[in-house]
Motif scaffolding. Structure first.
Motif, PDB file in Angstrom:
ATOM      1  N   LYS A   1      -2.317 -11.074   8.525  1.00 35.07           N
ATOM      2  CA  LYS A   1      -3.288 -10.505   7.575  1.00 35.07           C
ATOM      3  C   LYS A   1      -4.511 -11.419   7.466  1.00 35.07           C
ATOM      4  CE  LYS A   1      -1.309  -8.116   4.152  1.00 35.07           C
ATOM      5  NZ  LYS A   1      -0.544  -7.914   2.902  1.00 35.07           N
TER       6      LYS A   1
ATOM      7  N   ASP B   1      -0.656  -3.084   6.276  1.00 38.04           N
ATOM      8  CA  ASP B   1      -0.717  -2.855   4.838  1.00 38.04           C
ATOM      9  C   ASP B   1       0.411  -1.980   4.299  1.00 38.04           C
ATOM     10  OD1 ASP B   1      -2.928  -4.426   4.547  1.00 38.04           O
ATOM     11  OD2 ASP B   1      -4.278  -2.794   5.119  1.00 38.04           O
ATOM     12  N   ARG B   2       0.881  -1.047   5.107  1.00 42.91           N
ATOM     13  CA  ARG B   2       1.928  -0.138   4.644  1.00 42.91           C
ATOM     14  C   ARG B   2       2.797   0.279   5.819  1.00 42.91           C
ATOM     15  NH1 ARG B   2      -0.246   4.137   1.668  1.00 42.91           N
ATOM     16  NH2 ARG B   2      -2.032   2.907   0.978  1.00 42.91           N
TER      17      ARG B   2
ATOM     18  N   LYS C   1       4.628   0.520   0.543  1.00 38.62           N
ATOM     19  CA  LYS C   1       4.028  -0.809   0.688  1.00 38.62           C
ATOM     20  C   LYS C   1       5.002  -1.955   0.425  1.00 38.62           C
ATOM     21  CE  LYS C   1      -0.760   0.413  -0.214  1.00 38.62           C
ATOM     22  NZ  LYS C   1      -1.939   0.171  -1.048  1.00 38.62           N
TER      23      LYS C   1
END
Ligand SMILES: [Zn+2]
Length: 246
Positions: free
Chosen positions: A196, A151-152, A159
């Motif tokens: 993801k 996510d980051r 991000k």
């Protein structure tokens, strides 16, 4: 100490002395355990050889011992899984091997046990076997706590511009941090979004994912890098995975 009743997957079998075997099992109650099953290779034994064949799912009593091999007794075959073809079967064994390779003995790992049960179901029902394999591996890495964080940036937290994956950090790093990390590998947005998706979606529903085998192979390679960096195994444990993506 009274014996512990347990059920588990036979990960490995090694013949021991004249008539015995040493089994490595993966159980819900005890995690991975190793124990000797005596006399089962003698002609008089009433225990079916399938019971101590790798891949079988069995019931057994476990007598835990200090400073010597644990003892297994009264084994009973619960299930011997059948698969559509050679590749599905191969994937099943690769997964058992990953569990054997990466889990220490006597560490209860219920979530991995449930993941394995679900994976076996999916290997029998899903169409795309290599997606089941990837799904298992990504979720396995997650449960082990090695990543893969996407996510980051795992270095600075931003991000955007997440262009690299750092196996050491167990996740993505941004364009700027990536330059400073020598072990990083480039990762495309497409690959990132596939990872993801696999992390989010149940194994049963992975068939909806339309990806090329090369993309699947690339993700498998990234998973292996992460696993590699988190363990000190000095042998090539991923060698037999190539056929899956052909
Ligand atoms: Zn960064």
């Amino acid at each position: 100490m009274p014996p512990i009743k347990t059920e588990g997957f036979v990960l490995k079998k090694v013949n021991f002395r004249e008539t015995s075997v040493i089994l490595t099992l993966f159980t819900r109650e005890l995690g991975k355990i190793k124990g000797v099953l005596k006399g089962v290779r003698s002609e008089k034994s009433k225990i079916s050889p399938l019971t101590f064949t790798p891949g079988a799912y069995i019931f057994t009593l476990v007598y835990k011992k200090k400073n010597e091999l644990n003892l297994l007794s009264s084994p009973n075959l619960i299930n011997f899984f059948e698969f559509k073809d050679r590749i599905f079967l191969k994937i099943y064994f690769l997964i058992l091997n990953l569990i054997d390779t990466f889990l220490p003995e006597f560490q209860k790992e219920e979530s991995i046990f449930f993941l394995l049960q679900k994976t076996v179901d999916c290997l029998q029902t899903n169409k795309r076997n290599y997606l089941v394999f990837l799904g298992f591996k990504i979720k396995f890495i997650e449960i082990l706590g090695y990543g893969i964080k996407i996510d980051r940036c795992t270095k600075c937290g931003i991000k955007i511009n997440l262009n690299f994956l750092s196996p050491k950090c167990g996740g993505v790093v941004c364009k700027n941090c990536g330059i400073l990390e020598p072990d990083c590998v480039k990762i495309s947005n497409k690959i990132l979004s596939i990872i993801k998706f696999i992390k989010k979606v149940d194994l049963k529903n992975l068939d909806v994912l339309r990806i090329k085998k090369e993309e699947a192979e690339k993700i498998n390679y990234l998973c292996n890098l992460v696993l590699y960096y988190h363990t000190n195994l000095n042998f090539v444990w991923w060698e037999n995975e190539k056929d899956i993506f052909k």
